[in-house]
Design a protein around this motif. Sequence first.
Motif, PDB file in Angstrom:
ATOM      1  N   GLU A   1     110.587  23.502  33.405  1.00 43.91           N
ATOM      2  CA  GLU A   1     111.659  22.221  33.761  1.00 43.91           C
ATOM      3  C   GLU A   1     111.185  21.389  34.874  1.00 43.91           C
ATOM      4  OE1 GLU A   1     116.482  21.500  33.792  1.00 43.91           O
ATOM      5  OE2 GLU A   1     115.671  23.452  33.941  1.00 43.91           O
ATOM      6  N   LYS A   2     111.413  20.104  34.598  1.00 43.30           N
ATOM      7  CA  LYS A   2     111.324  18.945  35.889  1.00 43.30           C
ATOM      8  C   LYS A   2     109.850  19.122  36.304  1.00 43.30           C
ATOM      9  CE  LYS A   2     116.144  18.840  37.402  1.00 43.30           C
ATOM     10  NZ  LYS A   2     116.185  17.549  36.924  1.00 43.30           N
ATOM     11  N   GLN A   3     108.820  19.508  35.558  1.00 45.29           N
ATOM     12  CA  GLN A   3     107.373  19.411  35.667  1.00 45.29           C
ATOM     13  C   GLN A   3     106.816  18.087  35.152  1.00 45.29           C
ATOM     14  OE1 GLN A   3     105.809  21.301  38.171  1.00 45.29           O
ATOM     15  NE2 GLN A   3     107.839  21.742  38.441  1.00 45.29           N
ATOM     16  N   PRO A   4     105.661  17.758  35.559  1.00 45.68           N
ATOM     17  CA  PRO A   4     105.237  16.510  34.908  1.00 45.68           C
ATOM     18  C   PRO A   4     104.482  16.689  33.611  1.00 45.68           C
ATOM     19  CG  PRO A   4     103.662  17.296  37.020  1.00 45.68           C
ATOM     20  CD  PRO A   4     104.886  18.022  36.849  1.00 45.68           C
ATOM     21  N   VAL A   5     104.522  15.821  32.683  1.00 40.81           N
ATOM     22  CA  VAL A   5     103.665  15.785  31.417  1.00 40.81           C
ATOM     23  C   VAL A   5     102.345  14.927  31.594  1.00 40.81           C
ATOM     24  CG1 VAL A   5     103.859  15.382  28.917  1.00 40.81           C
ATOM     25  CG2 VAL A   5     105.759  16.365  30.021  1.00 40.81           C
ATOM     26  N   LEU A   6     101.367  15.687  31.484  1.00 41.80           N
ATOM     27  CA  LEU A   6     100.273  15.003  31.919  1.00 41.80           C
ATOM     28  C   LEU A   6      99.454  14.841  30.719  1.00 41.80           C
ATOM     29  CD1 LEU A   6      99.117  17.271  34.849  1.00 41.80           C
ATOM     30  CD2 LEU A   6     100.195  15.089  35.033  1.00 41.80           C
ATOM     31  N   LYS A   7      99.038  13.381  30.551  1.00 44.57           N
ATOM     32  CA  LYS A   7      98.236  13.106  29.144  1.00 44.57           C
ATOM     33  C   LYS A   7      97.323  11.799  29.942  1.00 44.57           C
ATOM     34  CE  LYS A   7      98.565  11.095  24.619  1.00 44.57           C
ATOM     35  NZ  LYS A   7      99.317  10.780  23.339  1.00 44.57           N
ATOM     36  N   TYR A   8      96.284  11.649  29.491  1.00 48.28           N
ATOM     37  CA  TYR A   8      95.322  10.582  29.837  1.00 48.28           C
ATOM     38  C   TYR A   8      95.009  10.999  31.570  1.00 48.28           C
ATOM     39  CZ  TYR A   8      96.860   7.942  25.875  1.00 48.28           C
ATOM     40  OH  TYR A   8      96.894   7.591  24.626  1.00 48.28           O
ATOM     41  N   GLY A   9      95.240  12.298  31.856  1.00 49.46           N
ATOM     42  CA  GLY A   9      95.046  12.617  33.192  1.00 49.46           C
ATOM     43  C   GLY A   9      95.835  12.031  34.176  1.00 49.46           C
ATOM     44  N   GLN A  10      97.039  11.468  33.566  1.00 49.04           N
ATOM     45  CA  GLN A  10      98.183  10.892  34.197  1.00 49.04           C
ATOM     46  C   GLN A  10      99.568  11.431  33.830  1.00 49.04           C
ATOM     47  OE1 GLN A  10      97.163   8.620  36.700  1.00 49.04           O
ATOM     48  NE2 GLN A  10      95.183   9.133  36.215  1.00 49.04           N
ATOM     49  N   GLN A  11     100.400  11.462  34.797  1.00 49.88           N
ATOM     50  CA  GLN A  11     101.794  11.744  34.638  1.00 49.88           C
ATOM     51  C   GLN A  11     102.420  10.711  33.551  1.00 49.88           C
ATOM     52  OE1 GLN A  11     104.061  13.032  37.752  1.00 49.88           O
ATOM     53  NE2 GLN A  11     106.190  13.038  36.633  1.00 49.88           N
ATOM     54  N   MET A  12     102.874  11.233  32.509  1.00 49.19           N
ATOM     55  CA  MET A  12     103.624  10.321  31.472  1.00 49.19           C
ATOM     56  C   MET A  12     105.132  10.350  31.359  1.00 49.19           C
ATOM     57  SD  MET A  12     102.353  11.683  27.661  1.00 49.19           S
ATOM     58  CE  MET A  12     103.427  10.237  27.152  1.00 49.19           C
ATOM     59  N   GLY A  13     105.456  11.559  32.043  1.00 50.43           N
ATOM     60  CA  GLY A  13     106.966  11.915  31.910  1.00 50.43           C
ATOM     61  C   GLY A  13     107.252  13.191  32.908  1.00 50.43           C
TER      62      GLY A  13
ATOM     63  N   ASN B   1     104.942  24.270  21.641  1.00 49.25           N
ATOM     64  CA  ASN B   1     106.105  23.380  21.255  1.00 49.25           C
ATOM     65  C   ASN B   1     105.700  21.845  21.181  1.00 49.25           C
ATOM     66  OD1 ASN B   1     107.775  25.748  23.038  1.00 49.25           O
ATOM     67  ND2 ASN B   1     108.709  24.922  21.064  1.00 49.25           N
ATOM     68  N   HIS B   2     106.575  21.171  20.486  1.00 47.55           N
ATOM     69  CA  HIS B   2     106.529  19.855  20.334  1.00 47.55           C
ATOM     70  C   HIS B   2     106.811  19.136  21.627  1.00 47.55           C
ATOM     71  CE1 HIS B   2     108.202  16.106  18.072  1.00 47.55           C
ATOM     72  NE2 HIS B   2     107.027  15.956  18.364  1.00 47.55           N
ATOM     73  N   VAL B   3     106.367  18.111  22.326  1.00 45.61           N
ATOM     74  CA  VAL B   3     106.728  17.522  23.494  1.00 45.61           C
ATOM     75  C   VAL B   3     107.010  16.278  22.917  1.00 45.61           C
ATOM     76  CG1 VAL B   3     105.805  16.857  25.759  1.00 45.61           C
ATOM     77  CG2 VAL B   3     105.203  18.983  24.767  1.00 45.61           C
ATOM     78  N   HIS B   4     108.348  15.778  23.190  1.00 48.64           N
ATOM     79  CA  HIS B   4     108.760  14.377  22.720  1.00 48.64           C
ATOM     80  C   HIS B   4     110.045  14.206  23.487  1.00 48.64           C
ATOM     81  CE1 HIS B   4     108.165  11.090  19.901  1.00 48.64           C
ATOM     82  NE2 HIS B   4     109.442  11.174  19.638  1.00 48.64           N
TER      83      HIS B   4
ATOM     84  N   GLU C   1      90.723  16.847  30.496  1.00 46.87           N
ATOM     85  CA  GLU C   1      90.614  17.921  30.884  1.00 46.87           C
ATOM     86  C   GLU C   1      91.879  18.326  31.832  1.00 46.87           C
ATOM     87  OE1 GLU C   1      87.250  20.369  31.774  1.00 46.87           O
ATOM     88  OE2 GLU C   1      86.305  19.354  30.017  1.00 46.87           O
ATOM     89  N   LYS C   2      92.648  17.430  32.726  1.00 46.09           N
ATOM     90  CA  LYS C   2      93.804  17.802  33.356  1.00 46.09           C
ATOM     91  C   LYS C   2      95.028  17.685  32.650  1.00 46.09           C
ATOM     92  CE  LYS C   2      91.657  14.653  36.636  1.00 46.09           C
ATOM     93  NZ  LYS C   2      91.725  13.213  36.563  1.00 46.09           N
ATOM     94  N   ASP C   3      95.075  17.377  31.528  1.00 42.43           N
ATOM     95  CA  ASP C   3      96.223  17.206  30.595  1.00 42.43           C
ATOM     96  C   ASP C   3      96.676  18.594  30.216  1.00 42.43           C
ATOM     97  OD1 ASP C   3      95.625  14.535  30.654  1.00 42.43           O
ATOM     98  OD2 ASP C   3      95.093  14.316  28.508  1.00 42.43           O
ATOM     99  N   ASN C   4      98.080  18.547  30.099  1.00 42.80           N
ATOM    100  CA  ASN C   4      98.625  19.882  29.798  1.00 42.80           C
ATOM    101  C   ASN C   4      99.603  19.525  28.340  1.00 42.80           C
ATOM    102  OD1 ASN C   4     101.183  18.401  30.412  1.00 42.80           O
ATOM    103  ND2 ASN C   4     101.758  19.560  32.182  1.00 42.80           N
ATOM    104  N   VAL C   5      98.905  18.454  27.543  1.00 41.19           N
ATOM    105  CA  VAL C   5      99.299  18.414  26.259  1.00 41.19           C
ATOM    106  C   VAL C   5      97.977  17.819  25.342  1.00 41.19           C
ATOM    107  CG1 VAL C   5     101.753  17.802  26.776  1.00 41.19           C
ATOM    108  CG2 VAL C   5      99.996  16.163  26.637  1.00 41.19           C
ATOM    109  N   ILE C   6      97.979  18.267  24.175  1.00 41.28           N
ATOM    110  CA  ILE C   6      97.388  17.744  23.274  1.00 41.28           C
ATOM    111  C   ILE C   6      97.911  16.594  22.102  1.00 41.28           C
ATOM    112  CG2 ILE C   6      95.548  19.811  23.276  1.00 41.28           C
ATOM    113  CD1 ILE C   6      96.605  20.766  20.711  1.00 41.28           C
ATOM    114  N   THR C   7      97.160  15.880  21.599  1.00 44.53           N
ATOM    115  CA  THR C   7      97.756  15.133  20.379  1.00 44.53           C
ATOM    116  C   THR C   7      97.174  15.502  19.240  1.00 44.53           C
ATOM    117  OG1 THR C   7      97.793  13.412  22.189  1.00 44.53           O
ATOM    118  CG2 THR C   7      98.332  12.515  19.828  1.00 44.53           C
TER     119      THR C   7
END
Length: 95
Positions: free
Chosen positions: A59-71, A81-84, A12-18
């Motif tokens: 820009e320069k903000q964290p990408v969150l997946k699994y509740g963790q910063q992944m990039g 938008n597509h995140v890649h 639930e903390k993520d800012n992306v879905i898969t």
Amino acid sequence: MDAKINAILIDEKDNVITATESLQAGSVATYQKGRETNGIILTEEIPKFHKIAIIDIKEKQPVLKYGQQMGETTRTISKGNHVHDHNMTSPKKNL
């Protein structure tokens, strides 16, 4: 909303879905957040298993997946938008 689920929010903390299937621009990515079903109109084609922004990420903000910063974003990524690797960087691993 009675729509087919075609994307997953892992934490639930993520800012992306898969995406769980390839999705076309203009279609809706549908996912569960708790008991609530949400949908996002896609602004571009999303390949299967790729990430989609569920909020605007500056820009320069964290990408969150699994509740963790992944990039971190290299530019602002709009909702839908597509995140890649064209708009984010990932931490470098020591080999």
